[in-house]
Design an enzyme around this catalytic site. Structure first.
Site, short mmCIF file in Angstrom:
data_model
loop_
_atom_site.label_atom_id
_atom_site.label_comp_id
_atom_site.label_asym_id
_atom_site.label_seq_id
_atom_site.Cartn_x
_atom_site.Cartn_y
_atom_site.Cartn_z
N CYS A 187 0.84 -1.21 0.00
CA CYS A 187 0.00 0.00 0.00
C CYS A 187 0.87 1.25 0.00
O CYS A 187 0.62 2.22 -0.73
CB CYS A 187 -0.95 -0.01 1.19
N THR A 247 -0.93 -8.15 7.27
CA THR A 247 0.02 -7.04 7.11
C THR A 247 0.95 -6.95 8.30
O THR A 247 2.16 -6.71 8.16
CB THR A 247 -0.74 -5.71 6.93
#
Length: 299
Positions: free
Chosen positions: A130, A166
């Site tokens: 991201c 993540t």
């Protein structure tokens, strides 16, 4: 219009947000959601949307790939299992869009290098991270004007938007993003930092990009390049906003971005999810258009 059928692996935050985007696509049709937890909220939601689901991992999908004409698969699981998933599916002719930091395929940042991947026979492309999707376009916006000796990015995201996958991949996040700052962004040396902010209410994603140029920066050309690149990213992430900059201090060029999500699955503060899933969807749509054109040409 005919659509390319696809599967999603990993029904967590990213996989579920991606599902919402694929359901709006004119060229992609999500037909399978793959997980490992029978009680997963993401699997339940996928079933509500009419998708087929399995809680047996990729092995539960493999027998159905040919019959259900799966051409593209998105892996939103973990760097640790991606290679195994990819090997099994690419062997069946499926193109992999990797949303983990595994990076066994080449990095893809759509406004920078997607066209190059369309011309290659890659079976696996990696969407970096991201933070990479949010910042590498800005590094490239500087490096395409003049050489960048060093690029450093700091991605600040809300704790609530960061799932367990993540969190397990923080080291991979920094390594993969740093590598892509160099290989895609064009910096000779790259460094990436992620800050997970526990503040309540959750803060919107913020990104800081610093580039050190060789020689004095060309202020006008870099400023124009940055503004043009912001518009490119906004084509698939409308909430991608230049908050300040580019700011010039000697040879340092600094750009300050904010990323607001569409609010598909998680609230709008989770721009870190949105830019990742939007980039993956945009990439897959270009591949799908290519597949459909090839099919039409042979018909």
């Amino acid at each position: 219009m005919k659509k390319i059928k696809c599967a999603l692996i990993g029904p967590g935050n990213i996989g579920t947000d991606l599902l919402y985007k694929l359901r709006r696509s004119t060229v992609l049709e999500p037909v399978w959601m793959v997980g490992v937890d029978p009680a997963s909220d993401g699997l339940a939601r996928a079933r509500e949307f009419g998708l087929k689901t399995t809680d047996k991992g990729v092995d539960g999908l493999l027998p159905h790939v040919a019959a259900d004409e799966i051409r593209i698969a998105f892996d939103a699981t973990s760097a640790y299992v991606h290679r195994d998933n990819s090997d099994k599916l690419t062997a069946l002719g499926v193109k992999m869009i990797d949303l983990t930091p595994a990076a066994i395929g080449p990095y893809c940042v759509p406004p920078v290098n997607l066209d190059a991947h369309l011309d290659s026979a890659q079976t696996n492309v990696n969407m970096v991270t991201c933070g990479g999707q949010a910042t590498i376009p800005m590094v490239y916006a500087v490096s395409r004007v003049q050489p960048v000796a060093y690029g450093e990015i700091v991605a600040t995201v809300s704790s609530r938007s960061v799932g367990p996958g993540t969190r397990k991949n923080i080291d991979e996040f920094t390594r993969t993003t740093s590598g892509a700052i160099e290989q895609v962004g064009g910096a000779r040396k790259g460094k990436a930092i992620i800050v997970i902010n526990p503040a309540e209410p959750p803060l919107i994603m913020r990104d800081t990009i610093h580039c050190l140029t060789d020689g004095p920066p060309d202020v006008d050309a870099i400023t124009a390049s940055v503004h043009a690149m912001v518009k490119e990213v906004q084509r698939y992430v409308p909430g991608y906003t230049l908050k300040n900059g580019p700011v010039f201090d000697g040879n340092r060029v600094s750009v300050f971005m904010e990323v607001e999500g569409l609010g598909d699955y998680l609230p709008k503060y989770a721009g870190n999810l949105d830019i990742m899933t939007a980039a993956a969807a945009a990439t897959a749509e270009r591949f799908a258009e290519q597949m459909l054109a090839a099919t039409a040409a042979t018909a």
